[in-house]
Design a protein around this motif. Structure first.
Motif, short mmCIF file in Angstrom:
data_model
loop_
_atom_site.label_atom_id
_atom_site.label_comp_id
_atom_site.label_asym_id
_atom_site.label_seq_id
_atom_site.Cartn_x
_atom_site.Cartn_y
_atom_site.Cartn_z
N THR A 187 -20.82 13.65 66.22
CA THR A 187 -19.89 14.75 65.99
C THR A 187 -18.79 14.45 64.95
O THR A 187 -18.03 15.35 64.59
CB THR A 187 -19.21 15.12 67.32
N ASP A 237 -19.28 25.27 69.56
CA ASP A 237 -17.89 24.88 69.34
C ASP A 237 -17.01 25.86 70.14
O ASP A 237 -16.78 26.99 69.71
CB ASP A 237 -17.57 24.95 67.84
N GLY A 296 -22.10 25.09 66.64
CA GLY A 296 -21.79 23.87 65.91
C GLY A 296 -22.96 23.50 65.04
O GLY A 296 -23.97 22.97 65.52
#
Length: 329
Positions: free
Chosen positions: A275, A203, A210
């Protein structure tokens, strides 16, 4: 497991010699793993052409029947094609094979196990339009599929049809992770192996891994018959076949997406990062995944036959309104 025996699996003398030097093999997995490394990394183009030349021309029915009657390794490989062929199809196959060999300089090669004559003819016509370098790679991939089928038969006979070897005979050896269904012969786990394709998510907006992101891997499969297995399939050309899936850990790294191996089936791959849930959870306090700008990110890449022994690490750099990727190490 002599040099002559391996020559019956693949008509390249270099291949047969290298396999004999590495043998004997205690399992089909080890034999297939060695065959892939030798075929893609040890055998040169002249060796490929030598192996291609050892095959009969599909459509030359008399030559096929003679060869099948005398060579146990070939028997049955094109049985479906022969049993389904009518006179018109046979004549078309013979005609197109002559055209193909005239254009490319080697015989048309396809792993014909389970394919009808009409499917083989359709593949022949489609591949005729390819560039020579593409067809050389295609033929080499088909040869490896055939080699693995013959290795299974060779080891089945050598092992007096042991159950461990016989279980492999129904597999389609060319596809990763079970015929892309979940486990390729020769790609069994080993302590010194890792999956050929790996990934992680960073991220970049937060400078942190992430975590908790669902990741899936697919392989593009060309259609040999109408219809695909997924809703987003382009049925006129092919469809995406699932290979594996996982979830990123606290370090942002995905778990295994395929079986560990030193070999990766050449082709087009797609990694999908789901995501939406992550972005909704981590950025902006959003609870509604529908408000996320990127509900998923897809990365499509192609592995060439010459890269079959390489490792591919494909990370995702993610932010709420952007993402990028690269090939890592």
């Amino acid at each position: 497991m002599t040099e002559a025996g391996f020559l019956g699996c693949c008509g390249s003398t270099r291949f047969a010699r290298e396999m004999a030097l590495r043998g004997p093999f205690s399992s089909l997995d080890l034999a297939v793993e060695a065959s892939r490394e030798i075929w893609w990394n040890k055998v040169d183009v002249s060796g490929w052409l030598e192996a291609f030349a050892a095959h009969p021309r599909i459509g030359d029915v008399e030559a096929l029947r003679t060869k099948f009657a005398s060579e146990r390794f070939c028997s049955g490989e094109q049985e479906a094609a022969l049993s389904s062929a009518n006179e018109q199809t046979l004549h078309e196959l013979a005609d197109w094979n002559r055209k193909y060999e005239g254009k490319f300089g080697f015989v048309f090669l396809i792993c014909a196990a389970g394919k009808s004559s009409s499917e083989i003819l359709a593949a022949l016509k489609e591949r005729y339009s390819n560039r020579p370098i593409e067809e050389l790679q295609n033929a080499a991939s088909e040869q490896q599929k055939i080699t693995e089928l013959r290795l299974a038969k060779l080891m089945s006979n050598d092992a007096n049809s042991s159950p461990a070897v016989e279980a492999k005979l129904g597999d389609t050896p060319a596809a990763p992770s079970t015929d892309v269904k979940q486990a390729t012969p020769g790609t069994g786990p080993a302590s010194n192996l890792r999956p050929p394709i790996t990934t992680h998510v960073l991220d970049v907006a937060l400078g942190k891994p992430g975590s908790g992101i669902d990741v899936s891997l697919h392989l593009w499969t060309e259609n040999s018959s109408p219809g695909g297995s997924e809703a987003n399939a382009d049925e006129s050309h092919g469809f995406w076949t699932p290979v594996g899936k996982s979830v990123t850990n606290n370090d942002g790294r995905s778990g295994p997406l395929m079986t560990p191996s030193n070999y990766l089936q050449p082709g087009k791959y797609r990694i999908t990062f789901h995501t939406a849930a992550y972005l909704a959870r981590v950025h902006g306090g959003e609870k509604n995944e529908g408000s996320v700008f990127y509900p998923y990110a897809m990365v499509v890449f192609e592995v060439k036959p010459s890269q079959a022994g390489e490792h591919f690490h494909i990370p995702l750099l993610l932010a709420p309104y952007s993402f990028s990727t690269y090939r890592g190490s």
